[in-house]
Design a protein around this motif. Structure first.
Motif, PDB file in Angstrom:
ATOM      1  N   MET A  65      -2.781  -2.365  13.891  1.00  0.00           N
ATOM      2  CA  MET A  65      -3.639  -1.978  15.005  1.00  0.00           C
ATOM      3  C   MET A  65      -4.277  -0.625  14.672  1.00  0.00           C
ATOM      4  SD  MET A  65      -3.225  -4.532  16.900  1.00  0.00           S
ATOM      5  CE  MET A  65      -4.152  -4.043  18.353  1.00  0.00           C
ATOM      6  N   VAL A  66      -5.585  -0.516  14.886  1.00  0.00           N
ATOM      7  CA  VAL A  66      -6.303   0.708  14.510  1.00  0.00           C
ATOM      8  C   VAL A  66      -5.670   1.912  15.225  1.00  0.00           C
ATOM      9  CG1 VAL A  66      -8.527   1.903  14.505  1.00  0.00           C
ATOM     10  CG2 VAL A  66      -8.434  -0.567  14.109  1.00  0.00           C
ATOM     11  N   HIS A  67      -5.363   2.949  14.456  1.00  0.00           N
ATOM     12  CA  HIS A  67      -4.684   4.139  14.988  1.00  0.00           C
ATOM     13  C   HIS A  67      -5.583   4.833  16.026  1.00  0.00           C
ATOM     14  CE1 HIS A  67      -2.502   7.888  15.166  1.00  0.00           C
ATOM     15  NE2 HIS A  67      -1.560   7.381  14.385  1.00  0.00           N
ATOM     16  N   PRO A  68      -5.000   5.264  17.159  1.00  0.00           N
ATOM     17  CA  PRO A  68      -5.817   5.934  18.188  1.00  0.00           C
ATOM     18  C   PRO A  68      -6.582   7.139  17.629  1.00  0.00           C
ATOM     19  CG  PRO A  68      -3.620   5.471  19.025  1.00  0.00           C
ATOM     20  CD  PRO A  68      -3.607   5.079  17.579  1.00  0.00           C
ATOM     21  N   ASN A  69      -6.001   7.849  16.671  1.00  0.00           N
ATOM     22  CA  ASN A  69      -6.714   8.991  16.075  1.00  0.00           C
ATOM     23  C   ASN A  69      -8.003   8.556  15.395  1.00  0.00           C
ATOM     24  OD1 ASN A  69      -4.611  10.530  16.870  1.00  0.00           O
ATOM     25  ND2 ASN A  69      -3.838  11.044  14.812  1.00  0.00           N
ATOM     26  N   VAL A  70      -7.975   7.383  14.762  1.00  0.00           N
ATOM     27  CA  VAL A  70      -9.171   6.882  14.072  1.00  0.00           C
ATOM     28  C   VAL A  70     -10.255   6.548  15.102  1.00  0.00           C
ATOM     29  CG1 VAL A  70     -10.083   5.061  12.575  1.00  0.00           C
ATOM     30  CG2 VAL A  70      -7.799   5.997  12.139  1.00  0.00           C
ATOM     31  N   LEU A  71      -9.849   5.910  16.183  1.00  0.00           N
ATOM     32  CA  LEU A  71     -10.818   5.594  17.244  1.00  0.00           C
ATOM     33  C   LEU A  71     -11.435   6.885  17.792  1.00  0.00           C
ATOM     34  CD1 LEU A  71      -8.836   2.814  19.184  1.00  0.00           C
ATOM     35  CD2 LEU A  71     -10.780   2.472  17.652  1.00  0.00           C
ATOM     36  N   THR A  72     -10.578   7.875  18.068  1.00  0.00           N
ATOM     37  CA  THR A  72     -11.066   9.153  18.595  1.00  0.00           C
ATOM     38  C   THR A  72     -12.026   9.811  17.605  1.00  0.00           C
ATOM     39  OG1 THR A  72      -8.937   9.404  19.690  1.00  0.00           O
ATOM     40  CG2 THR A  72     -10.332  11.370  19.569  1.00  0.00           C
ATOM     41  N   ASN A  73     -11.661   9.782  16.313  1.00  0.00           N
ATOM     42  CA  ASN A  73     -12.527  10.368  15.282  1.00  0.00           C
ATOM     43  C   ASN A  73     -13.920   9.753  15.276  1.00  0.00           C
ATOM     44  OD1 ASN A  73     -10.565  12.097  14.373  1.00  0.00           O
ATOM     45  ND2 ASN A  73      -9.864  10.756  12.709  1.00  0.00           N
ATOM     46  N   CYS A  74     -14.008   8.490  15.702  1.00  0.00           N
ATOM     47  CA  CYS A  74     -15.297   7.790  15.687  1.00  0.00           C
ATOM     48  C   CYS A  74     -15.960   7.769  17.060  1.00  0.00           C
ATOM     49  CB  CYS A  74     -15.101   6.361  15.190  1.00  0.00           C
ATOM     50  SG  CYS A  74     -14.424   6.292  13.537  1.00  0.00           S
ATOM     51  N   GLY A  75     -15.404   8.525  17.999  1.00  0.00           N
ATOM     52  CA  GLY A  75     -16.021   8.629  19.320  1.00  0.00           C
ATOM     53  C   GLY A  75     -15.733   7.443  20.222  1.00  0.00           C
TER      54      GLY A  75
ATOM     55  N   PHE B  92      -3.906   4.799   8.844  1.00  0.00           N
ATOM     56  CA  PHE B  92      -5.015   4.453   9.747  1.00  0.00           C
ATOM     57  C   PHE B  92      -4.685   3.338  10.729  1.00  0.00           C
ATOM     58  CE2 PHE B  92      -5.750   3.681   5.193  1.00  0.00           C
ATOM     59  CZ  PHE B  92      -5.427   2.338   5.102  1.00  0.00           C
ATOM     60  N   THR B  93      -3.465   2.759  10.642  1.00  0.00           N
ATOM     61  CA  THR B  93      -3.074   1.731  11.615  1.00  0.00           C
ATOM     62  C   THR B  93      -1.674   2.026  12.139  1.00  0.00           C
ATOM     63  OG1 THR B  93      -2.416   0.359   9.724  1.00  0.00           O
ATOM     64  CG2 THR B  93      -4.493  -0.200  10.805  1.00  0.00           C
ATOM     65  N   GLU B  94      -1.424   1.622  13.369  1.00  0.00           N
ATOM     66  CA  GLU B  94      -0.097   1.805  13.972  1.00  0.00           C
ATOM     67  C   GLU B  94       0.077   0.789  15.103  1.00  0.00           C
ATOM     68  OE1 GLU B  94       2.345   3.709  12.901  1.00  0.00           O
ATOM     69  OE2 GLU B  94       3.582   2.885  14.508  1.00  0.00           O
TER      70      GLU B  94
ATOM     71  N   LEU C  66     -10.107   8.488   8.610  1.00  0.00           N
ATOM     72  CA  LEU C  66      -9.080   7.436   8.606  1.00  0.00           C
ATOM     73  C   LEU C  66      -7.675   8.020   8.751  1.00  0.00           C
ATOM     74  CD1 LEU C  66     -10.917   5.444   5.919  1.00  0.00           C
ATOM     75  CD2 LEU C  66      -9.996   4.324   7.948  1.00  0.00           C
ATOM     76  N   ASN C  67      -7.619   9.214   9.331  1.00  0.00           N
ATOM     77  CA  ASN C  67      -6.326   9.829   9.592  1.00  0.00           C
ATOM     78  C   ASN C  67      -5.611  10.213   8.298  1.00  0.00           C
ATOM     79  OD1 ASN C  67      -4.729  10.772  11.649  1.00  0.00           O
ATOM     80  ND2 ASN C  67      -3.440   8.930  11.755  1.00  0.00           N
ATOM     81  N   LEU C  68      -6.403  10.501   7.272  1.00  0.00           N
ATOM     82  CA  LEU C  68      -5.865  10.941   5.981  1.00  0.00           C
ATOM     83  C   LEU C  68      -6.373  12.355   5.706  1.00  0.00           C
ATOM     84  CD1 LEU C  68      -6.483   7.691   3.975  1.00  0.00           C
ATOM     85  CD2 LEU C  68      -4.435   9.024   3.589  1.00  0.00           C
ATOM     86  N   PRO C  69      -5.873  13.366   6.439  1.00  0.00           N
ATOM     87  CA  PRO C  69      -6.396  14.709   6.229  1.00  0.00           C
ATOM     88  C   PRO C  69      -6.084  15.213   4.823  1.00  0.00           C
ATOM     89  CG  PRO C  69      -4.461  14.753   7.659  1.00  0.00           C
ATOM     90  CD  PRO C  69      -4.780  13.322   7.414  1.00  0.00           C
ATOM     91  N   GLU C  70      -6.745  16.282   4.445  1.00  0.00           N
ATOM     92  CA  GLU C  70      -6.524  16.863   3.124  1.00  0.00           C
ATOM     93  C   GLU C  70      -5.031  17.165   2.941  1.00  0.00           C
ATOM     94  OE1 GLU C  70      -8.809  20.194   0.501  1.00  0.00           O
ATOM     95  OE2 GLU C  70      -9.500  19.872   2.561  1.00  0.00           O
TER      96      GLU C  70
END
Ligand SMILES: [Zn+2]
Length: 343
Positions: A287-297, A252-254, A142-146
């Motif tokens: 809007m779902v962040h593009p990084n989140v979409l990419t993380n889920c393929g 997780f949204t932008e 969810l775009n929340l790295p450590e």
């Protein structure tokens, strides 16, 4: 031989007079007369004292006697069984029936069902997922790295044996799991319990409930997000309610927004519930962040989507005038039995 005759006659009158009112008395009769140490056996034993020329006649007498006792036993047995049956059938239909306690739905469940049913009418399916989650599904994807500072706002409970497992801080983990399935488009609502490491008070608890929503498809825009939530709010709070979006931040949204509705207690003029502002915050969205979409393929150049999330306890507290969140989880029947409406 004569002695034997006398004995039989005297016992016969005694046996004929025997009466039994229940199964215990019948059993007593059986033991006394037909048991292994009973009278019939004892009299049969007398045969050895009978003179040989009388043996035939005596044998007949004894057999008749035995039959007489057995018939009496059968009669007793039958009469007591009928008696018991008769009393079992004696039901008084005029007596009031047994009252069976009927439970009522929990106020959180009532509110959850109401929220979910509105989105179901828009074509959203209900999705579910684990409450014990790995770090990736709860945070990383969810775009929340450590070490991301936003993790501080969602401090949770970690599983001691494996620090990679947490009690989920939101139902967003199910959004990730739905996206990972790779079946598009996705249109789901996710109701469920979530956990935060917070001090328990009248306004916050270490666990509570959320409903989140996710819609991913080609050409999904912020206009779709607004229209979906406008519909929800009108169904939930009435046609006259006003809505406003305030810019906000979620990893997780932008872009992200908080959505407020005009206070449904005072109508917007200001009261204690809305802290004199006339507005009540009800959900976060974006809007779902593009990084989140990419993380889920999912290809963010082809697909877009929106997500939103709201607590269930807070609208339930407003709806029912409940002033302490702890009441929801104390299992006090005096509190719970007040909620019988199917809102
Ligand atoms: Zn108000």
């Amino acid at each position: 031989m004569e002695n034997l005759l006398k004995q039989i006659e005297s016992h016969k009158s005694e046996i004929a007079a025997f009466s039994a009112t229940d199964a215990n008395a019948v059993e007593e009769f059986r033991i006394k007369y037909l048991g292994t140490k009973g009278l019939v056996k004892a009299i049969m034993g007398e045969m050895k004292n009978v003179a040989p020329e009388n043996k035939k006649e005596a044998g007949q007498l004894l057999n008749e006697f035995k039959l007489f006792v057995e018939n009496k036993f059968d009669t007793l047995k039958e009469s007591t069984a009928n008696g018991q049956q008769a009393s079992a059938n004696a039901i008084d239909l005029s007596l009031p029936g047994d009252t069976l306690p009927i439970g009522s739905r929990h106020p959180v469940v009532l509110m959850r069902n109401r929220i979910v049913s509105i989105f179901q009418r828009l074509g959203f399916a209900v999705a579910d997922g684990p409450e014990i989650e790995d770090d990736w599904h709860n945070f990383g994807a969810l775009n929340l790295p450590e070490h991301h500072p936003a993790r501080d706002m969602q401090d949770t409970f970690y599983i001691q044996q494996n620090p990679d497992w947490v009690l989920r801080t939101h139902t967003s983990n199910v959004q990730i799991r739905e996206m990972e399935k790779g079946k598009l488009p996705i249109r789901v609502v996710i109701p469920g319990r979530v956990y935060r490491n917070e001090t328990v008070s009248a306004r916050s608890h270490c666990f509570f409930h959320q409903v989140e929503g996710l819609y991913i498809d080609e050409n999904v825009s912020f206009a779709d997000l607004k229209q979906t939530l406008y519909f929800f709010v009108k169904e939930m709070y009435g046609k006259d309610v006003k809505v406003r979006f305030r810019p906000s931040y979620f990893p997780f949204t932008e872009p992200s927004a908080e959505m407020d509705v005009s206070c449904f207690i005072c109508g917007g003029s200001g009261c204690n519930i809305c802290k004199k502002t006339g507005w009540v915050e009800i959900l976060g969205c974006g809007m779902v962040h593009p990084n989140v979409l990419t993380n889920c393929g999912i290809d963010p150049n082809k697909y877009t989507g929106f997500a939103f999330g709201m607590g269930i306890e807070r609208p339930a507290m407003l709806k029912y005038g409940i002033n302490d969140i702890r009441l929801f989880s104390e299992n006090d029947v005096r509190f719970l039995k007040q909620f019988t409406s199917a809102i």
